[in-house]
Design an enzyme around this catalytic site. Structure first.
Site, short mmCIF file in Angstrom:
data_model
loop_
_atom_site.label_atom_id
_atom_site.label_comp_id
_atom_site.label_asym_id
_atom_site.label_seq_id
_atom_site.Cartn_x
_atom_site.Cartn_y
_atom_site.Cartn_z
N LEU A 146 3.42 1.14 5.79
CA LEU A 146 4.25 -0.07 5.67
C LEU A 146 5.37 0.16 4.66
CD1 LEU A 146 1.37 -2.71 5.37
CD2 LEU A 146 2.77 -2.23 7.40
N ASP A 154 -1.80 3.44 5.16
CA ASP A 154 -1.52 3.15 3.75
C ASP A 154 -2.72 3.40 2.84
OD1 ASP A 154 1.29 1.98 3.46
OD2 ASP A 154 0.53 0.87 5.18
N GLU A 156 -5.58 1.35 -4.84
CA GLU A 156 -5.67 0.25 -5.81
C GLU A 156 -5.80 -1.11 -5.14
OE1 GLU A 156 -3.34 -0.90 -9.68
OE2 GLU A 156 -2.05 -1.18 -7.97
N ASP A 157 -5.20 -1.24 -3.95
CA ASP A 157 -5.16 -2.56 -3.32
C ASP A 157 -6.52 -2.99 -2.76
OD1 ASP A 157 -2.45 -3.04 -3.85
OD2 ASP A 157 -1.94 -1.57 -2.32
N ARG A 161 -4.23 -3.26 6.70
CA ARG A 161 -4.92 -2.68 5.56
C ARG A 161 -6.30 -3.29 5.31
NH1 ARG A 161 -1.68 -1.31 0.43
NH2 ARG A 161 -3.48 0.07 0.41
N ARG A 216 1.19 -11.00 -0.13
CA ARG A 216 -0.11 -10.38 0.16
C ARG A 216 -1.29 -11.11 -0.49
NH1 ARG A 216 0.68 -4.90 1.40
NH2 ARG A 216 2.61 -4.74 2.60
N HIS A 254 4.43 -6.35 -4.96
CA HIS A 254 3.27 -6.76 -5.76
C HIS A 254 3.69 -7.12 -7.19
CE1 HIS A 254 0.61 -4.14 -2.99
NE2 HIS A 254 0.20 -5.39 -2.83
N LEU A 307 7.42 4.10 0.60
CA LEU A 307 6.46 3.11 1.13
C LEU A 307 6.15 2.05 0.07
CD1 LEU A 307 4.02 5.58 2.91
CD2 LEU A 307 5.96 4.35 3.89
N CYS A 331 -0.89 2.24 -7.73
CA CYS A 331 -1.55 2.07 -6.44
C CYS A 331 -2.35 3.29 -6.00
CB CYS A 331 -0.54 1.68 -5.37
SG CYS A 331 0.98 2.56 -5.46
#
Ligand code: CIR
Length: 264
Positions: free
Chosen positions: A24, A66, A71-72, A91, A138, A169, A250, A256
């Site tokens: 993404l 991704d 981290e996400d 994701r 998000r 973010h 990205l 991340c």
């Protein structure tokens, strides 16, 4: 004041997959080069390891372009880990892939479960005293409320803040440098969310330098931002510059690429 917000025994990373080319991005600035990204990733892991930490390197997940941005998928605290529900539909499955890894290391793992709850780790900044969570495209109010209920059981307070419009973010624009100091863009600091903290601004035109990580005694920052680097060196931080040209395509930065924690 302790320093548990930046002292860690472990990190988890995931190798970039060949599918990274389909990752993404807000604006298309070109396809990331896998070999170059792998080289940067190796430098990143070497820097983490140089502090004496154990780095768990997970294999690539081609089904999730991704997935290098681990981290996400989770919030790791001293008391336990919380598995996220990423707001990007492509994701969502990455979090389920991460859960067993955390369960193998932590005795307490909770999950964001509400069907309407979305939250990504990139929107969460943990300091010594609180957990700041940026509402973003998000991360929504339901996700933040669910996280707040879980971490209250562990004695943590969540404060909802706002990720600036057009910024992926919250932590795209800020990072923790030590127990009381935050590196932030001027545009984010102007929102007033860091009152009570010492704030160092990124140099004008170097906003993309804001996403660093303090990991034990070092600060990892993306290469190519000399004025911000010099300001941080002058402030006494031990910096490691890591190439980030491919992840930047990205919208990815230093934070991340890892989960950082001391399991309990
Ligand atoms: C995404 O849009 O989700 C990825 N291309 C970038 C995620 C970066 N994650 C982070 O800063 N925590």
């Amino acid at each position: 004041m302790t320093d548990r917000s930046f002292r860690f025994s472990h990190a988890i990373t995931r190798a970039p997959a060949a599918s990274i080319a389909r990752g993404l991005r807000a604006v298309d600035t070109g396809t990331p080069d896998l070999a170059r990204m792998q080289a940067h990733h190796a430098d990143y892991i070497a820097a983490l390891r140089s502090t004496g930490a154990t780095v768990v390197e997970l294999g690539p997940l081609d089904a999730y372009p991704d997935s290098v941005f681990v981290e996400d998928t989770a919030l790791c605290l001293p008391e336990g880990a919380v598995v996220m529900r990423p707001g990007a539909p492509s994701r969502l499955g990455e979090a389920a892939e991460m859960a067993p890894q955390l369960e193998a290391l932590y005795s307490r793992v909770r999950r964001i479960e509400g069907a309407a709850s979305f939250i990504e780790g990139g929107d969460i900044l943990t300091t010594e005293t609180e957990i700041l969570v940026g509402r973003s495209a998000r991360t929504n109010a339901e996700g933040i409320a669910e996280l707040a209920r879980i971490v209250a059981d562990w004695g943590h307070t969540v404060r909802e803040v706002h990720t600036p419009p057009g910024v992926l973010h919250f932590k795209t624009d800020c990072s923790l440098l030590d127990g009381e100091t935050i590196l932030a863009t001027e545009r984010l600091d102007a929102s007033g969310c860091f009152k009570g903290y010492r704030v160092i601004h990124t140099a004008p035109g170097e906003e993309a330098a804001a996403n660093t990580i303090r990991f034990n005694d070092i600060v990892l920052m993306p290469a190519g931002f000399p004025r911000t680097r010099d300001a941080l060196v002058a402030a006494g931080y031990d910096l490691r510059e890591i190439g980030n040209s491919e992840c930047a395509k990205l919208d990815g930065g230093m934070s991340c690429l890892s989960l950082r924690f001391t399991p309990s």
